[in-house]
Design a protein around this motif. Structure first.
Motif, mmCIF file in Angstrom:
data_model
loop_
_atom_site.group_PDB
_atom_site.id
_atom_site.type_symbol
_atom_site.label_atom_id
_atom_site.label_comp_id
_atom_site.label_asym_id
_atom_site.label_seq_id
_atom_site.Cartn_x
_atom_site.Cartn_y
_atom_site.Cartn_z
ATOM 1 N N GLY A 223 0.792 -1.224 0.000
ATOM 2 C CA GLY A 223 0.000 0.000 0.000
ATOM 3 C C GLY A 223 0.815 1.259 0.000
ATOM 4 O O GLY A 223 0.320 2.329 0.387
ATOM 5 N N ILE A 224 2.075 1.176 -0.462
ATOM 6 C CA ILE A 224 2.961 2.331 -0.390
ATOM 7 C C ILE A 224 2.491 3.481 -1.279
ATOM 8 O O ILE A 224 2.655 4.654 -0.947
ATOM 9 C CB ILE A 224 4.410 1.914 -0.739
ATOM 10 C CG1 ILE A 224 5.389 3.034 -0.352
ATOM 11 C CG2 ILE A 224 4.553 1.572 -2.200
ATOM 12 C CD1 ILE A 224 6.827 2.602 -0.461
ATOM 13 N N ASP A 225 1.884 3.171 -2.424
ATOM 14 C CA ASP A 225 1.395 4.232 -3.304
ATOM 15 C C ASP A 225 0.294 5.044 -2.632
ATOM 16 O O ASP A 225 0.253 6.282 -2.751
ATOM 17 C CB ASP A 225 0.891 3.638 -4.625
ATOM 18 C CG ASP A 225 2.020 3.058 -5.462
ATOM 19 O OD1 ASP A 225 3.172 3.538 -5.315
ATOM 20 O OD2 ASP A 225 1.760 2.124 -6.251
ATOM 21 N N LYS A 226 -0.586 4.375 -1.905
ATOM 22 C CA LYS A 226 -1.636 5.084 -1.181
ATOM 23 C C LYS A 226 -1.045 5.952 -0.078
ATOM 24 O O LYS A 226 -1.497 7.069 0.174
ATOM 25 C CB LYS A 226 -2.633 4.083 -0.592
ATOM 26 C CG LYS A 226 -3.458 3.334 -1.628
ATOM 27 C CD LYS A 226 -4.447 2.397 -0.946
ATOM 28 C CE LYS A 226 -5.282 1.646 -1.987
ATOM 29 N NZ LYS A 226 -6.232 0.701 -1.323
ATOM 30 N N ALA B 200 -1.411 9.993 0.293
ATOM 31 C CA ALA B 200 -1.948 10.606 1.509
ATOM 32 C C ALA B 200 -0.947 11.546 2.170
ATOM 33 O O ALA B 200 -1.343 12.518 2.825
ATOM 34 C CB ALA B 200 -2.361 9.513 2.493
ATOM 35 N N HIS B 201 0.346 11.290 1.987
ATOM 36 C CA HIS B 201 1.390 12.126 2.610
ATOM 37 C C HIS B 201 2.419 12.525 1.551
ATOM 38 O O HIS B 201 3.532 11.989 1.527
ATOM 39 C CB HIS B 201 2.070 11.360 3.743
ATOM 40 C CG HIS B 201 1.123 10.805 4.764
ATOM 41 N ND1 HIS B 201 0.383 11.598 5.606
ATOM 42 C CD2 HIS B 201 0.791 9.520 5.066
ATOM 43 C CE1 HIS B 201 -0.351 10.837 6.394
ATOM 44 N NE2 HIS B 201 -0.135 9.572 6.080
ATOM 45 N N LYS C 296 2.459 11.216 14.904
ATOM 46 C CA LYS C 296 3.759 11.858 14.694
ATOM 47 C C LYS C 296 3.923 12.319 13.245
ATOM 48 O O LYS C 296 4.481 13.387 12.988
ATOM 49 C CB LYS C 296 4.871 10.873 15.055
ATOM 50 C CG LYS C 296 4.954 10.509 16.525
ATOM 51 C CD LYS C 296 5.546 11.632 17.339
ATOM 52 C CE LYS C 296 5.772 11.215 18.787
ATOM 53 N NZ LYS C 296 6.332 12.302 19.614
ATOM 54 N N ILE C 297 3.441 11.502 12.299
ATOM 55 C CA ILE C 297 3.539 11.883 10.882
ATOM 56 C C ILE C 297 2.728 13.149 10.614
ATOM 57 O O ILE C 297 3.207 14.094 9.972
ATOM 58 C CB ILE C 297 3.065 10.724 9.980
ATOM 59 C CG1 ILE C 297 4.051 9.557 10.040
ATOM 60 C CG2 ILE C 297 2.902 11.204 8.535
ATOM 61 C CD1 ILE C 297 3.594 8.340 9.267
ATOM 62 N N ASP C 298 1.502 13.168 11.102
ATOM 63 C CA ASP C 298 0.639 14.342 10.883
ATOM 64 C C ASP C 298 1.261 15.602 11.478
ATOM 65 O O ASP C 298 1.286 16.662 10.835
ATOM 66 C CB ASP C 298 -0.741 14.099 11.500
ATOM 67 C CG ASP C 298 -1.499 12.978 10.801
ATOM 68 O OD1 ASP C 298 -1.159 12.676 9.646
ATOM 69 O OD2 ASP C 298 -2.431 12.412 11.417
ATOM 70 N N ALA C 299 1.797 15.490 12.696
ATOM 71 C CA ALA C 299 2.403 16.647 13.338
ATOM 72 C C ALA C 299 3.663 17.087 12.601
ATOM 73 O O ALA C 299 3.912 18.291 12.446
ATOM 74 C CB ALA C 299 2.739 16.317 14.791
ATOM 75 N N GLU D 265 4.055 20.738 10.765
ATOM 76 C CA GLU D 265 5.128 21.638 11.168
ATOM 77 C C GLU D 265 6.009 21.997 9.976
ATOM 78 O O GLU D 265 6.474 23.127 9.847
ATOM 79 C CB GLU D 265 5.968 20.977 12.260
ATOM 80 C CG GLU D 265 7.088 21.860 12.781
ATOM 81 C CD GLU D 265 7.902 21.155 13.856
ATOM 82 O OE1 GLU D 265 8.828 21.798 14.383
ATOM 83 O OE2 GLU D 265 7.619 19.984 14.148
ATOM 84 N N GLN D 266 6.209 21.027 9.081
ATOM 85 C CA GLN D 266 7.056 21.267 7.921
ATOM 86 C C GLN D 266 6.440 22.322 7.000
ATOM 87 O O GLN D 266 7.161 23.107 6.370
ATOM 88 C CB GLN D 266 7.262 19.944 7.152
ATOM 89 C CG GLN D 266 8.209 20.046 5.960
ATOM 90 C CD GLN D 266 9.629 20.357 6.389
ATOM 91 O OE1 GLN D 266 9.978 20.180 7.550
ATOM 92 N NE2 GLN D 266 10.432 20.835 5.463
ATOM 93 N N GLU D 267 5.118 22.362 6.923
ATOM 94 C CA GLU D 267 4.454 23.341 6.054
ATOM 95 C C GLU D 267 4.625 24.778 6.552
ATOM 96 O O GLU D 267 4.660 25.715 5.769
ATOM 97 C CB GLU D 267 2.961 23.014 5.960
ATOM 98 C CG GLU D 267 2.681 21.698 5.233
ATOM 99 C CD GLU D 267 1.211 21.328 5.298
ATOM 100 O OE1 GLU D 267 0.454 22.082 5.956
ATOM 101 O OE2 GLU D 267 0.817 20.316 4.691
ATOM 102 N N THR D 268 4.736 24.950 7.863
ATOM 103 C CA THR D 268 4.785 26.292 8.443
ATOM 104 C C THR D 268 6.170 26.710 8.907
ATOM 105 O O THR D 268 6.398 27.875 9.210
ATOM 106 C CB THR D 268 3.829 26.375 9.644
ATOM 107 O OG1 THR D 268 4.204 25.387 10.611
ATOM 108 C CG2 THR D 268 2.398 26.114 9.190
#
Length: 440
Positions: free
Chosen positions: A290-293, A297-298, A369-372, A376-379
């Motif tokens: 499921g790596i493509d999904k 998603a990220h 942790k991924i979401d955070a 953070e990377q976006e801002t």
């Protein structure tokens, strides 16, 4: 008069029985020492790895029943607690029984064998295992022989084992026992359940470092921790603290993709998710299929699956199973060894600034942790590049000496540097070999 004589006779009988029981314990333990000594000698004189593989380590089941009989007799009941609650006490609560108690804690299979003839052997074994730990915590913690059981206690998963180690460290007068307990506590603080009682993440890390230093300062060079030298185990723990804890800069590894191209990860400037897996691990295989999904998603996350070196037939089979992309470790498992992978699958989340954010099994905490990290990377503004620890970093050339000033410069009046004392911990040794990971 007759009553007094009878009382003296009864007291002498009790003393002789206790002495006989202690003697029996020592006799059985001497048999065990002889068996184990013969096993170690056979390993030493084996002339090949194949010959060593044929030598079986004794498990103690032959002597377990006799040893248990020497310490298991009930000695009465004792009041405990403010409400006057009572507990049954046994001969293994006596100070002289410490060697047998330590042996049974180290050999749970031996305890199970000793109780195998009971009506409900599993329940009996669980009960007495708890009682033996209780006797370590209440009675035997000050015995010098506790150094032998610290490695076993360090493998525990509850606060009880940690509390026993803590008591040995703080109250035992034997330096080797205290040092082994300190190393055991440092290891146990890697367990999130144990770390949760140790304070914040920074406090837990500070405790781990402190106990690690204490273990080296207190012990002799020949001190063993389980089946390895304490200094080697401490060196391994120091590596993990330096490179594999959240907040650390992780090792950079070199792997090959399915086309044979060399890839170095992680790289600065982009978050990475390293996924160590094997085709035999269904959980890891499902993630890789499921790596493509996951990438959809990220999109800001670089996902790098890493598996052991595989033959062309294995690669073809993976492609047939829907695995379109992965990277391969070398034949020696250098990448897995650099990250001390013990179970598969294991994931490592690394920030764009090359700090470990998470290392462990894939779970809901990883997703958080991924979401955070991506938010953070976006801002967050771009960070200064940081040096990644490479597998075999080359020494840097020495910088040229600065030019001498034309006029002498008066040195500032500084306090003298403190000299090292005898308490300075010894230099860590090379890391021991790392075993192959197990599949989940």
């Amino acid at each position: 008069m007759r009553k007094t004589a009878a009382m003296i006779a009864a007291a002498l009988a009790c003393a002789l029985a206790a002495h006989a029981t202690e003697s029996e314990m020592n006799r059985v333990l001497n048999v065990w020492k002889q068996q184990y000594g013969e096993y170690k000698a056979a390993l030493q004189f084996a002339d090949s790895p194949e010959a060593r593989a044929q030598i079986s380590e004794p498990d103690g089941t032959e002597i377990a029943e006799e040893l248990w009989k020497s310490i298991c007799a009930k000695t009465g009941e004792r009041a405990t607690g403010k409400k006057g609650a009572t507990r049954v006490s046994y001969e293994f609560d006596e100070a002289w029984a410490a060697p047998a108690v330590i042996w049974f804690v180290q050999h749970p299979a031996g305890l199970a064998q000793a109780l195998s003839k009971k009506k409900n052997p599993q329940k009996e074994a669980a009960y007495y295992a708890d009682q033996l730990l209780d006797s370590l915590q209440r009675v035997h913690y000050a015995n010098p022989g506790m150094r032998e059981v610290c490695a076993t206690l360090a493998q525990g998963t509850t606060a009880r084992e940690y509390e026993i180690l803590e008591r040995v460290y703080s109250r035992n007068q034997d330096k080797d026992a205290r040092g082994c307990a300190a190393l055991g506590m440092s290891i146990m603080l890697t367990n999130p359940l144990i770390a949760s009682i140790g304070g914040s993440e920074a406090e837990v890390r500070a405790k781990r470092i402190y106990y690690l230093k204490q273990s080296l300062t207190l012990t002799a060079d020949s001190t063993m921790f389980g089946n390895a030298k304490l200094s080697e185990v401490a060196s391994e723990q120091a590596y993990r603290l330096r490179h594999l804890m959240p907040g650390c800069v992780p090792p950079q590894i070199t792997v090959k993709d399915m086309g044979g191209a060399t890839v170095k990860v992680p790289q600065q400037g982009k978050p990475h998710l390293l996924l160590f897996w094997a085709p035999e691990s269904e959980a890891g295989a499902d993630m890789v299929r499921g790596i493509d999904k996951m990438r959809t998603a990220h999109p800001g996350l670089e996902i790098v699956p890493v598996t052991y070196f595989a033959t062309p037939d294995t690669i073809q089979q993976m492609q047939q199973d829907g695995v379109s992309y992965t990277c391969f470790d070398d034949e020696n498992g250098s990448a897995a060894r650099a990250y001390r992978i013990a179970d598969l699958p294991t994931v490592v989340l690394v920030s764009a600034g090359c700090n470990i954010l998470y290392i462990g099994e894939p779970n809901l905490q990883l997703q958080t942790k991924i979401d955070a990290c991506l938010k953070e990377q976006e801002t967050k503004p771009a960070e200064r590049p940081r040096v990644i620890v490479e597998e075999n970093p080359a020494p840097k050339p020495a910088a040229p000496a600065p030019a001498q000033p034309a006029q002498p410069v008066q040195a500032p009046n500084l306090e003298p540097m403190p000299q090292p004392t005898g308490d300075t911990p010894p230099t860590l040794r090379d890391m021991p070999q790392f075993d192959a990971p197990t599949l989940k």
